[in-house]
Design an enzyme around this catalytic site. Structure first.
Site, short mmCIF file in Angstrom:
data_model
loop_
_atom_site.label_atom_id
_atom_site.label_comp_id
_atom_site.label_asym_id
_atom_site.label_seq_id
_atom_site.Cartn_x
_atom_site.Cartn_y
_atom_site.Cartn_z
N LEU A 106 15.92 44.19 54.41
CA LEU A 106 14.35 43.89 54.33
C LEU A 106 13.79 44.54 55.43
O LEU A 106 14.33 44.74 56.44
CB LEU A 106 14.13 42.39 54.65
CG LEU A 106 14.63 41.22 53.53
CD1 LEU A 106 13.99 39.78 54.07
CD2 LEU A 106 13.96 41.82 52.34
N ASP A 107 12.53 45.20 55.12
CA ASP A 107 12.00 46.12 56.02
C ASP A 107 11.71 45.39 57.56
O ASP A 107 11.62 44.12 57.29
CB ASP A 107 10.60 46.74 55.73
CG ASP A 107 10.88 47.47 54.48
OD1 ASP A 107 11.98 48.12 54.33
OD2 ASP A 107 10.12 47.81 53.68
N LYS A 108 11.55 46.26 58.70
CA LYS A 108 11.34 45.38 59.89
C LYS A 108 10.05 44.43 59.58
O LYS A 108 10.12 43.48 60.34
CB LYS A 108 10.93 46.39 60.75
CG LYS A 108 10.92 46.06 62.25
CD LYS A 108 10.85 47.23 63.17
CE LYS A 108 10.23 46.84 64.66
NZ LYS A 108 10.24 47.92 65.75
N LYS A 207 6.96 48.09 48.02
CA LYS A 207 5.84 48.86 48.75
C LYS A 207 5.76 50.25 47.83
O LYS A 207 4.64 50.45 47.61
CB LYS A 207 6.07 49.26 49.96
CG LYS A 207 6.22 48.07 51.23
CD LYS A 207 6.53 48.45 52.36
CE LYS A 207 6.69 47.05 53.27
NZ LYS A 207 7.30 47.36 54.57
#
Ligand code: URA
Length: 259
Positions: A106-108, A207
């Protein structure tokens, strides 16, 4: 699965100390097998058939761990990082002994469901592009997400690198209008709360899908992966072991390839 191993290794894996501490504990009679004090810290035991005790307490052995983390923002989905805290840094030291790692990324700045395990075979299957494991996200998105976005997402979106995504399911939960006009960016005066289910895991996929639709993801949270649902009673940054039922569901799911 019966697995025989040295008793000092077993006790070290289960967090009862370093090998040399365990050696000392054995010497001072603190370790027993089937009720008999152990003399040799190199003794081979079969934990599925023998009862191992440490300081009078039964030690149950396992060699795989499965944790569900509600990932907070600000940590990276990696086991090590030179700059940032990782999801492994959120675990208690004893829960890191068997070497769990995050299943996927998962992205930061993304929060929500992240599975941590040392079961490499299960992780591999859950991440395999051929398995198409559903991942569901909730997101706050700039602008008014509408029927045309739902249709576009259902038929596949062309990302910035030309890749066309598989069909995905987009549900608009709420469209919010900034009543007091306090939003800085004009486009953020209207935001949409959505739920999106995708069946692949391209880099920054959610995104980039909204970017292709001319919108921005403002917050992103994963709420499920295959049959595993985020336990909403877990605050961000907290984790728990999967239940036996959840592990069973995941293992059953991995056989269910849907090309
Ligand atoms: N899609 C994204 O863009 N980011 C994530 O962290 C997960 C899916």
């Amino acid at each position: 699965m019966a697995e025989k191993l040295r008793i000092d290794k077993l006790l070290a894996h289960m967090g009862r100390g370093t090998r040399s501490e365990i050696k000392k504990a054995v010497k001072s009679g603190k370790v027993s097998v089937d009720g008999k004090v152990v003399k040799d810290s190199g003794m081979i035991v079969d934990p599925s058939a023998q009862a191992v005790s440490f300081e009078g307490e039964r030690v149950s052995y396992r060699n795989v761990v499965y944790f569900m983390l509600n990932k907070p923002a600000g940590v990276v989905s990696a086991t090590e990082d030179n700059r940032d805290r990782t999801v492994i840094d959120l675990l208690m030291p004893e829960d890191t002994l068997l070497g769990p790692f995050p299943v996927g990324r998962l992205d930061k700045d993304t929060v929500g469901l992240l599975l941590l395990t040392n079961d490499g075979a299960l992780a591999h299957e859950l991440l395999s592009p051929r398995k198409h494991v559903d991942k569901t996200y909730e997101a706050l998105v700039s602008g008014n997400v509408d029927g045309s976005d739902i249709e576009a997402f259902a038929s596949g979106v062309t990302l910035d690198d030309g890749y066309v995504t598989m069909p995905s399911e987009l549900v608009v939960l709420e469209v919010r209008h900034d009543a007091d006009g306090s939003a800085n960016d004009e486009e953020d005066a209207v935001t949409s709360l959505i739920r999106l289910t995708i069946r692949e895991g391209k880099f920054h996929q959610v995104k980039r899908m909204f970017q292709a639709a001319g919108k921005r993801v403002l917050t992103l949270k994963r709420i499920s992966m295959g049959p595993l649902k985020l336990d909403e009673s877990l605050p961000e940054g907290r984790y728990r072991e999967l239940t036996d039922e959840e592990v069973k569901l995941l293992k059953a799911h991995r056989g269910a390839s849907r090309a």
